[in-house]
Design a protein around this motif. Structure first.
Motif, PDB file in Angstrom:
ATOM      1  N   PHE A  82      -4.630 -13.942  -4.106  1.00  0.00           N
ATOM      2  CA  PHE A  82      -5.157 -12.607  -4.413  1.00  0.00           C
ATOM      3  C   PHE A  82      -5.101 -11.689  -3.202  1.00  0.00           C
ATOM      4  O   PHE A  82      -4.718 -10.510  -3.324  1.00  0.00           O
TER       5      PHE A  82
ATOM      6  N   ALA B 271      -2.868  -8.361  -3.653  1.00  0.00           N
ATOM      7  CA  ALA B 271      -3.444  -7.022  -3.554  1.00  0.00           C
ATOM      8  C   ALA B 271      -2.632  -6.166  -2.585  1.00  0.00           C
ATOM      9  O   ALA B 271      -2.293  -5.014  -2.872  1.00  0.00           O
TER      10      ALA B 271
ATOM     11  N   SER C 206       0.956  -5.514  -4.093  1.00  0.00           N
ATOM     12  CA  SER C 206       0.985  -4.521  -5.163  1.00  0.00           C
ATOM     13  C   SER C 206       0.880  -3.105  -4.614  1.00  0.00           C
ATOM     14  O   SER C 206       1.568  -2.186  -5.084  1.00  0.00           O
TER      15      SER C 206
ATOM     16  N   VAL D 236      -1.260 -10.024  -9.465  1.00  0.00           N
ATOM     17  CA  VAL D 236      -2.543  -9.558  -8.946  1.00  0.00           C
ATOM     18  C   VAL D 236      -3.615  -9.568 -10.036  1.00  0.00           C
ATOM     19  O   VAL D 236      -4.791  -9.863  -9.763  1.00  0.00           O
TER      20      VAL D 236
ATOM     21  N   ALA E 120      -6.750 -12.050  -9.428  1.00  0.00           N
ATOM     22  CA  ALA E 120      -8.053 -11.384  -9.395  1.00  0.00           C
ATOM     23  C   ALA E 120      -8.986 -11.992 -10.447  1.00  0.00           C
ATOM     24  O   ALA E 120     -10.163 -12.282 -10.162  1.00  0.00           O
TER      25      ALA E 120
ATOM     26  N   TYR F 215      -6.178  -0.805  -0.202  1.00  0.00           N
ATOM     27  CA  TYR F 215      -6.340  -2.261  -0.262  1.00  0.00           C
ATOM     28  C   TYR F 215      -7.825  -2.636  -0.283  1.00  0.00           C
ATOM     29  O   TYR F 215      -8.261  -3.432  -1.121  1.00  0.00           O
TER      30      TYR F 215
ATOM     31  N   LEU G  59      -9.470  -2.002  -3.638  1.00  0.00           N
ATOM     32  CA  LEU G  59      -9.101  -2.991  -4.654  1.00  0.00           C
ATOM     33  C   LEU G  59      -9.800  -4.323  -4.407  1.00  0.00           C
ATOM     34  O   LEU G  59     -10.405  -4.908  -5.320  1.00  0.00           O
ATOM     35  N   VAL G  60      -9.721  -4.804  -3.174  1.00  0.00           N
ATOM     36  CA  VAL G  60     -10.332  -6.093  -2.844  1.00  0.00           C
ATOM     37  C   VAL G  60     -11.857  -6.020  -2.985  1.00  0.00           C
ATOM     38  O   VAL G  60     -12.491  -6.947  -3.506  1.00  0.00           O
TER      39      VAL G  60
END
Length: 255
Positions: free
Chosen positions: A104, A108, A111, A140, A144, A201, A204-205
Protein backbone atom coordinates in the motif's frame (compact mmCIF):
# COMPACT_ATOMS: atom_id res chain seq x y z
CA UNK A 1 13.48 13.07 -27.13
CA UNK A 2 14.95 16.41 -28.15
CA UNK A 3 16.19 18.70 -25.40
CA UNK A 4 16.43 16.01 -22.73
CA UNK A 5 19.71 14.66 -21.40
CA UNK A 6 19.65 10.99 -22.45
CA UNK A 7 21.72 9.81 -19.49
CA UNK A 8 19.35 11.45 -17.02
CA UNK A 9 16.29 10.16 -18.86
CA UNK A 10 17.76 6.66 -18.76
CA UNK A 11 18.34 6.97 -15.01
CA UNK A 12 14.73 8.07 -14.49
CA UNK A 13 13.50 5.09 -16.50
CA UNK A 14 15.73 2.72 -14.54
CA UNK A 15 14.24 4.04 -11.31
CA UNK A 16 10.75 3.35 -12.56
CA UNK A 17 11.58 -0.10 -13.93
CA UNK A 18 13.72 -1.19 -11.00
CA UNK A 19 10.96 -0.34 -8.52
CA UNK A 20 8.45 -2.53 -10.32
CA UNK A 21 10.99 -5.29 -11.02
CA UNK A 22 12.18 -5.68 -7.44
CA UNK A 23 8.75 -5.32 -5.88
CA UNK A 24 7.30 -7.68 -8.46
CA UNK A 25 9.89 -10.28 -7.53
CA UNK A 26 9.23 -9.79 -3.81
CA UNK A 27 5.48 -10.19 -4.26
CA UNK A 28 6.00 -13.28 -6.42
CA UNK A 29 7.69 -14.95 -3.45
CA UNK A 30 4.21 -15.41 -1.94
CA UNK A 31 3.10 -17.64 -4.82
CA UNK A 32 2.06 -20.94 -3.24
CA UNK A 33 2.59 -19.57 0.28
CA UNK A 34 -0.24 -17.10 0.84
CA UNK A 35 -2.65 -17.65 3.76
CA UNK A 36 -5.63 -18.38 1.48
CA UNK A 37 -6.01 -19.28 -2.19
CA UNK A 38 -7.71 -15.99 -3.13
CA UNK A 39 -4.77 -13.99 -1.77
CA UNK A 40 -2.31 -16.29 -3.51
CA UNK A 41 -3.94 -15.57 -6.85
CA UNK A 42 -4.29 -11.84 -6.17
CA UNK A 43 -0.64 -11.43 -5.21
CA UNK A 44 0.50 -13.47 -8.20
CA UNK A 45 -1.53 -11.20 -10.48
CA UNK A 46 -0.07 -8.10 -8.83
CA UNK A 47 3.42 -9.46 -9.40
CA UNK A 48 2.63 -10.14 -13.06
CA UNK A 49 1.32 -6.60 -13.50
CA UNK A 50 4.49 -5.16 -11.99
CA UNK A 51 6.73 -7.33 -14.14
CA UNK A 52 4.78 -6.31 -17.24
CA UNK A 53 5.37 -2.68 -16.34
CA UNK A 54 9.05 -3.48 -15.82
CA UNK A 55 9.30 -4.78 -19.38
CA UNK A 56 8.02 -1.43 -20.66
CA UNK A 57 10.15 0.82 -18.45
CA UNK A 58 13.39 -1.13 -18.88
CA UNK A 59 12.70 -1.67 -22.56
CA UNK A 60 12.46 2.07 -23.05
CA UNK A 61 15.54 2.60 -20.86
CA UNK A 62 17.52 0.22 -23.08
CA UNK A 63 16.30 2.07 -26.16
CA UNK A 64 17.39 5.42 -24.74
CA UNK A 65 20.78 4.05 -23.67
CA UNK A 66 21.32 2.82 -27.23
CA UNK A 67 24.13 0.39 -26.48
CA UNK A 68 22.43 -2.75 -27.76
CA UNK A 69 21.11 -3.93 -24.40
CA UNK A 70 17.60 -5.24 -23.83
CA UNK A 71 15.20 -5.10 -20.91
CA UNK A 72 16.34 -8.62 -19.97
CA UNK A 73 19.98 -7.50 -19.94
CA UNK A 74 19.13 -4.67 -17.57
CA UNK A 75 17.15 -6.99 -15.30
CA UNK A 76 19.52 -9.94 -15.17
CA UNK A 77 23.02 -8.69 -15.89
CA UNK A 78 23.40 -5.70 -13.60
CA UNK A 79 24.92 -5.92 -10.14
CA UNK A 80 23.28 -4.60 -6.96
CA UNK A 81 25.08 -1.24 -7.07
CA UNK A 82 23.65 -0.58 -10.54
CA UNK A 83 20.03 -0.81 -9.38
CA UNK A 84 18.03 2.37 -8.75
CA UNK A 85 15.01 1.08 -6.83
CA UNK A 86 13.62 2.45 -3.60
CA UNK A 87 14.92 0.71 -0.49
CA UNK A 88 11.31 0.03 0.52
CA UNK A 89 10.67 -2.45 -2.29
CA UNK A 90 13.74 -4.60 -1.62
CA UNK A 91 12.90 -5.25 2.04
CA UNK A 92 11.92 -8.83 2.93
CA UNK A 93 8.22 -9.70 2.88
CA UNK A 94 7.87 -10.40 6.58
CA UNK A 95 4.38 -11.63 7.45
CA UNK A 96 1.33 -11.13 5.24
CA UNK A 97 0.42 -7.87 6.97
CA UNK A 98 3.88 -6.41 6.45
CA UNK A 99 3.78 -7.36 2.76
CA UNK A 100 0.42 -5.63 2.26
CA UNK A 101 1.50 -2.57 4.24
CA UNK A 102 4.59 -2.24 2.03
CA UNK A 103 2.39 -2.76 -1.01
CA UNK A 104 0.00 0.00 0.00
CA UNK A 105 2.75 2.49 0.86
CA UNK A 106 4.25 1.92 -2.59
CA UNK A 107 0.91 1.72 -4.43
CA UNK A 108 -0.15 5.08 -3.01
CA UNK A 109 3.05 6.70 -4.29
CA UNK A 110 2.87 4.83 -7.59
CA UNK A 111 -0.71 5.93 -8.24
CA UNK A 112 0.05 9.60 -7.53
CA UNK A 113 3.19 9.55 -9.69
CA UNK A 114 1.58 7.76 -12.64
CA UNK A 115 -1.28 10.24 -12.56
CA UNK A 116 1.22 13.03 -13.21
CA UNK A 117 3.11 11.02 -15.83
CA UNK A 118 -0.05 10.90 -17.93
CA UNK A 119 0.83 14.52 -18.77
CA UNK A 120 4.49 13.81 -19.58
CA UNK A 121 6.11 15.62 -22.49
CA UNK A 122 7.61 12.26 -23.51
CA UNK A 123 5.16 10.23 -25.58
CA UNK A 124 6.61 6.86 -24.56
CA UNK A 125 6.42 7.76 -20.87
CA UNK A 126 2.80 8.85 -21.34
CA UNK A 127 1.90 5.60 -23.06
CA UNK A 128 3.54 3.44 -20.39
CA UNK A 129 1.88 5.47 -17.63
CA UNK A 130 -1.52 5.13 -19.30
CA UNK A 131 -1.27 1.34 -19.30
CA UNK A 132 0.27 1.08 -15.83
CA UNK A 133 -2.13 3.50 -14.17
CA UNK A 134 -5.10 1.25 -14.96
CA UNK A 135 -3.43 -1.67 -13.18
CA UNK A 136 -2.19 0.43 -10.27
CA UNK A 137 -5.67 1.88 -9.68
CA UNK A 138 -6.69 -1.68 -8.80
CA UNK A 139 -3.51 -2.33 -6.81
CA UNK A 140 -3.97 0.67 -4.52
CA UNK A 141 -7.67 -0.03 -4.00
CA UNK A 142 -6.99 -3.62 -3.03
CA UNK A 143 -3.98 -2.96 -0.79
CA UNK A 144 -5.81 -0.08 0.95
CA UNK A 145 -8.86 -2.29 1.62
CA UNK A 146 -6.62 -5.01 3.05
CA UNK A 147 -4.74 -2.58 5.29
CA UNK A 148 -8.08 -1.26 6.61
CA UNK A 149 -9.48 -4.76 7.11
CA UNK A 150 -6.45 -5.96 9.06
CA UNK A 151 -5.78 -2.71 10.90
CA UNK A 152 -9.36 -2.41 12.11
CA UNK A 153 -9.70 -6.15 12.63
CA UNK A 154 -8.70 -8.30 15.56
CA UNK A 155 -6.37 -7.24 18.34
CA UNK A 156 -3.59 -9.34 16.84
CA UNK A 157 -4.08 -8.15 13.26
CA UNK A 158 -4.15 -4.53 14.45
CA UNK A 159 -0.92 -5.00 16.39
CA UNK A 160 0.81 -6.62 13.42
CA UNK A 161 -0.25 -3.86 11.04
CA UNK A 162 0.89 -1.15 13.44
CA UNK A 163 4.24 -2.92 13.80
CA UNK A 164 4.52 -3.12 10.00
CA UNK A 165 3.76 0.60 9.62
CA UNK A 166 6.30 1.49 12.31
CA UNK A 167 8.93 -0.63 10.57
CA UNK A 168 8.29 0.61 7.03
CA UNK A 169 7.50 4.30 7.56
CA UNK A 170 11.20 5.36 7.73
CA UNK A 171 11.54 4.16 4.12
CA UNK A 172 8.74 6.38 2.78
CA UNK A 173 10.69 9.63 2.74
CA UNK A 174 13.06 8.39 0.04
CA UNK A 175 10.18 8.52 -2.46
CA UNK A 176 10.17 12.32 -2.25
CA UNK A 177 13.91 13.08 -2.10
CA UNK A 178 14.72 15.14 -5.21
CA UNK A 179 18.08 15.25 -6.95
CA UNK A 180 19.55 16.58 -10.21
CA UNK A 181 17.88 13.84 -12.25
CA UNK A 182 14.46 14.70 -10.85
CA UNK A 183 15.00 18.40 -11.44
CA UNK A 184 16.11 17.75 -15.03
CA UNK A 185 13.04 15.60 -15.73
CA UNK A 186 10.76 18.22 -14.19
CA UNK A 187 12.36 21.03 -16.20
CA UNK A 188 11.83 19.04 -19.42
CA UNK A 189 8.25 18.17 -18.49
CA UNK A 190 9.02 14.44 -18.53
CA UNK A 191 8.13 13.77 -14.88
CA UNK A 192 7.15 15.75 -11.79
CA UNK A 193 9.59 16.65 -9.06
CA UNK A 194 8.79 13.97 -6.47
CA UNK A 195 9.00 16.49 -3.64
CA UNK A 196 5.82 18.03 -5.03
CA UNK A 197 3.89 14.77 -4.61
CA UNK A 198 4.17 14.55 -0.84
CA UNK A 199 1.00 16.44 0.12
CA UNK A 200 -1.21 14.33 -2.16
CA UNK A 201 0.48 11.16 -0.90
CA UNK A 202 0.09 12.10 2.77
CA UNK A 203 -3.59 12.88 2.26
CA UNK A 204 -4.22 9.48 0.67
CA UNK A 205 -2.19 7.52 3.21
CA UNK A 206 -3.61 9.51 6.15
CA UNK A 207 -7.18 8.75 5.09
CA UNK A 208 -6.51 5.02 4.82
CA UNK A 209 -4.59 4.81 8.10
CA UNK A 210 -7.38 6.63 9.92
CA UNK A 211 -9.90 4.08 8.62
CA UNK A 212 -7.51 1.31 9.65
CA UNK A 213 -7.20 2.82 13.17
CA UNK A 214 -3.41 2.91 12.72
CA UNK A 215 -1.11 5.69 13.89
CA UNK A 216 1.45 7.10 11.46
CA UNK A 217 4.80 7.48 13.26
CA UNK A 218 5.68 11.04 14.21
CA UNK A 219 9.11 11.05 12.61
CA UNK A 220 10.63 12.66 9.52
CA UNK A 221 13.67 10.35 9.46
CA UNK A 222 14.15 8.65 6.10
CA UNK A 223 16.51 5.95 4.90
CA UNK A 224 17.92 6.93 1.50
CA UNK A 225 20.33 5.75 -1.16
CA UNK A 226 18.48 3.13 -3.17
CA UNK A 227 17.22 5.31 -6.01
CA UNK A 228 20.66 6.92 -6.46
CA UNK A 229 22.54 3.63 -6.17
CA UNK A 230 24.61 4.99 -3.29
CA UNK A 231 23.31 2.48 -0.76
CA UNK A 232 21.21 -0.66 -0.80
CA UNK A 233 20.25 -3.02 2.01
CA UNK A 234 21.91 -6.41 2.26
CA UNK A 235 18.60 -7.91 1.12
CA UNK A 236 18.94 -6.77 -2.49
CA UNK A 237 22.03 -8.90 -3.11
CA UNK A 238 20.27 -12.01 -1.83
CA UNK A 239 17.22 -11.23 -3.96
CA UNK A 240 19.34 -10.80 -7.09
CA UNK A 241 21.08 -14.12 -6.45
CA UNK A 242 17.71 -15.84 -6.70
CA UNK A 243 16.40 -13.74 -9.57
CA UNK A 244 19.50 -13.74 -11.78
CA UNK A 245 21.19 -17.07 -11.17
CA UNK A 246 19.87 -18.92 -14.25
CA UNK A 247 20.95 -16.20 -16.68
CA UNK A 248 24.30 -15.87 -14.92
CA UNK A 249 24.91 -19.62 -14.88
CA UNK A 250 23.91 -20.10 -18.53
CA UNK A 251 24.61 -16.79 -20.30
CA UNK A 252 22.47 -16.26 -23.37
CA UNK A 253 20.53 -19.47 -22.87
CA UNK A 254 17.13 -19.65 -24.53
CA UNK A 255 14.39 -22.23 -24.69
Amino acid sequence: MAGVDKDMLAQFLLRMGDNTLILGHRVSEWCGHSPVLEEDIALANTALDLLGQTQLWLGYAAEVMGDGKTADDLAFLRDAWDFRNLLLVELPNGDFGQTLMRQFLFDAFHSVLLGRLLQSSDQSVREIAEKASKEVAYHVERSADTVVGLGDGTEESHARMQAALDLLWPYVGEMFASDDIDRAMAAAGVAPDPAGLRDEYDALVGKVMAEATLSIPDSSFAHKGGRTGATHTEHLGHLLCHMQWLQRAYPGANW
